[in-house]
Design an enzyme around this catalytic site. Structure first.
Site, PDB file in Angstrom:
ATOM      1  CG  HIS A 362       0.172   5.961 -49.106  1.00 27.39           C
ATOM      2  ND1 HIS A 362      -0.435   7.050 -49.615  1.00 27.39           N
ATOM      3  CD2 HIS A 362      -0.332   5.588 -48.007  1.00 27.39           C
ATOM      4  CE1 HIS A 362      -1.354   7.178 -48.755  1.00 27.39           C
ATOM      5  NE2 HIS A 362      -1.483   6.454 -47.933  1.00 27.39           N
ATOM      6  CE1 TYR A 476       1.215  12.848 -40.481  1.00 28.00           C
ATOM      7  CE2 TYR A 476      -0.616  11.353 -40.812  1.00 28.00           C
ATOM      8  CZ  TYR A 476       0.484  12.206 -41.212  1.00 28.00           C
ATOM      9  OH  TYR A 476       0.303  12.500 -42.682  1.00 28.00           O
ATOM     10  CB  SER A 478      -3.898  10.887 -42.374  1.00 28.18           C
ATOM     11  OG  SER A 478      -3.706  11.220 -43.870  1.00 28.18           O
ATOM     12  CB  THR A 489      -2.681  13.810 -46.734  1.00 32.47           C
ATOM     13  OG1 THR A 489      -1.074  13.824 -46.471  1.00 32.47           O
ATOM     14  CG2 THR A 489      -3.100  12.635 -47.238  1.00 32.47           C
TER      15      THR A 489
END
Length: 625
Positions: A362, A476, A478, A489
């Site tokens: 990532h 959360y 994204s 993001t």
């Protein structure tokens, strides 16, 4: 996404020799990076707006006394050190107009993290099966997907890949006429031309890291490495490493029948699995792995590691079929570390029955780039496959073309691999993956009722946690900021005073009842700036409420694509849930990961009940307690 012009040729009939059309997915008349120069810059929000949003996100999580304390700290920060840091951030941003204010801090956040990348950062997306069942043979699908991946790479590097554009009015902007006009508009102002017809070009600066790229473990902070000159593919099977060239010396792709022959050779190799599989090292703590890699290099493995690091991508061929969706999620999210190299920009994983997926690292990029790649590879490999069931592998000497990599291991390396395997196996053993498909409605019904499909899914997660644990927690979601230059993001905070009240109305009071700029990255950047200047961490960041808000117990991410069957990721905290979800036309799917501190199966049952209640209300039906 713009329509793709794909070459329609029967399998085995395309001319691959020479740099002809078959080398490319398509030839966009608008150059790939045409809009990049003129993309708008990610704005630094006003500090007062960020503090207001921050307090709004804290309100549902705190009691009155806790909130008063947090509010005092927030306003003191806003008037004092926070104001100074904000002004410095704005000044720094103005001096770096080629990028965004979040780019440096965000790369550092990923690359300085010392936790293993697998389960903590790497995510997966699995492909839908090929609609033609006979093409789901492992060798056929591996060949076709490899060819399509190479074609994607060549199309991108030649500047022929259609720019990524979000069309709000495709009848005007996603047309040949518009493309013919916009290509003559200078790159410095091309974004404004698209904007005038309600089209939003997206940042494509991450795409070059898709290929020939690896995250290298280093003490304290990793490095991203890319070697675009490398022409070979890395293939893992049964824990063994193989490489062979897929691009010739003239820069042309190998004939698909040759790639097929080499993959067939690897699939028929009877070499035993190594006693000490090297792949496990990429599942280690990053500092531990950095020291072991140094040992590997000093022990005569430099050339072999260079082959691994510079390979176009990693093709992982598994020797088993997929049993069900839970097995699919485990296989694609972590699998057997012996047959993965988690540090590569992505592993293309293909099981014995042709089930395919992508596990991606990532730090280099986000889901937008990977999803575009996945969409193109799926479309190309299923609509214009390079080989078919009748195709014969080329008569080539694969034993000479394919190199099996051997690694020299001393006792310290063997011990390191053994320990890494023990840790990996224990972590995977503790991971639960569960999923549901809610079949009583989806996007179509919700849009008829003028309700946001994503809002309904997020409300269901809030209701489910309240039902299971009787509390509202940090959540959360994204979202991409790819509409801005070098955007990454941002965080949407779905837990609000409104979702809390609504959840309580559904869960606790049945008898009585039938928004563009985030604050998280701004506060993160101010904290990063303070620490980088050697300042004491402001009291605002030492507030327990700040820590709790960033301890994301419910972490969620969504994507919908004709190429993707399901996606998922590990929980971001040990007592949390990782929720991958899709809202389709007539169903909603959820894929939940958790560790022993939470019961993922019960959470999913609560999500199902919450969705049932919401849809019953929308349909005018009574809901049961």
């Amino acid at each position: 996404m713009a329509a793709r012009q794909l070459l329609r040729v029967a399998p085995g009939r395309r001319g691959y020799s020479g740099a002809g059309a078959a080398e490319f997915l398509h030839r966009s008349i608008v150059p790939t990076m045409h809009y990049q120069k003129s993309l708008p810059r990610l704005p630094v929000p006003k500090l007062e707006d960020t503090i207001t949003r921050y307090l709004n996100a804290q309100k549902p999580l705190l009691n009155d006394d806790q909130f008063r304390k947090t509010e005092e700290l927030a306003h003191a920060f806003e008037k004092g050190i926070g104001r100074e840091l904000h002004e410095q951030l704005v000044a720094q941003d103005n001096q770096n107009k080629h990028t965004s204010y979040i780019t440096g801090p965000w790369f550092d956040m990923y690359l300085k993290a010392r936790e293993p990348v697998v389960l903590n950062f790497n995510a997966f997306m699995s492909f839908n099966p090929d609609p033609k069942s006979e093409y789901n043979d492992q060798l056929i699908r591996a060949t076709n997907m490899t060819v399509s991946a190479i074609r994607f790479m060549k199309t991108f590097r030649a500047g022929y890949l259609e720019p990524e554009v979000f069309h709000l009015n495709p009848e005007k902007s996603d047309t040949e006429i518009f493309k013919k006009i916009i290509r003559f508009v200078p790159s410095s102002i091309s974004w404004f031309g698209a904007y005038m017809v309600n089209a939003y070009p997206l940042d494509m600066s991450q795409y070059f890291r898709l290929f020939n790229s690896t995250r290298l473990p280093k003490l304290n902070k990793d490095e991203l490495y890319t070697d675009e000159k490398a022409k070979h593919l890395l293939v893992l099977r049964n824990g063994n490493f193989y490489v062979f060239d897929v691009i010739d010396r003239d820069g042309n792709m190998l004939e698909p029948s040759e790639i097929q022959a080499h993959l067939k050779y690897i699939l028929s190799d009877n070499s035993p699995a190594p006693a000490f599989p090297l792949g496990y090292l990429t599942s280690e703590n990053r500092d531990t792995w950095a020291l072991l890699r140094k040992n590997l290099l000093e022990n005569g493995n430099e050339e072999a590691l260079q082959k691994v690091d510079s390979a176009m991508f990693c093709l992982s061929l598994d020797d088993f079929a997929i049993k069900d969706f839970v097995h699919l999620s485990h296989t694609m999210l972590h699998g057997d570390a012996a047959n993965r190299w988690y540090d590569k920009s992505f592993n293309l994983i293909i099981a014995k029955d042709g089930t395919a997926g992508i596990n991606f690292e990532h730090s280099w990029g986000d889901g937008v780039a990977v999803l575009r790649f996945q969409n193109e590879v799926f479309k190309d490999s299923t609509k214009t496959p390079a080989i078919g069931p009748q195709s014969q592998p080329a008569s080539v000497d694969s034993s000479r073309a394919v190199q099996k990599l051997d690694f020299k291991l001393n006792d310290a390396l063997k011990a390191g691999i053994t320990k890494a395997k023990q840790k990996f196996d224990a972590t995977v053993e503790s991971l639960s993956l569960n999923m549901i498909q809610f079949q009583e409605g989806g996007k179509e019904l919700l849009k008829q009722k003028k309700v946001s499909p994503d809002a309904v899914a997020q409300l269901a997660f809030q209701m489910a946690f309240l039902r299971q644990y009787d509390q509202t927690v940090a959540t959360y979601e994204s979202c991409s900021t790819a509409a801005f230059k070098h955007g990454r993001t941002e965080t949407i905070r779905p837990a609000s005073v409104y979702t809390k009240k609504c959840s309580e109305a559904f869960v606790k009071q049945l008898s009585k009842h039938s928004t563009g700029q985030g604050f998280d990255r701004h506060l993160f950047s101010l904290r990063y700036l303070a620490l980088s200047k050697g300042l004491a961490l402001p009291d605002f960041y030492q507030d327990q409420a700040y820590a709790r808000l960033n301890h994301n117990i419910i972490s969620t991410s969504t994507l919908v694509s004709p190429a993707v069957q399901l996606g998922g990721f590990g929980p971001v905290v040990s007592d949390g849930f990782g929720v991958g979800y899709q809202v389709q036309d007539d169903w909603i799917g959820c894929n939940v990961s958790s560790y022993p501190a939470r019961n993922g199966e019960e959470f999913l049952q609560c999500i199902y009940k919450s969705l049932e209640d919401i849809f019953n209300v929308l349909k005018g039906k009574k809901i049961s307690s």
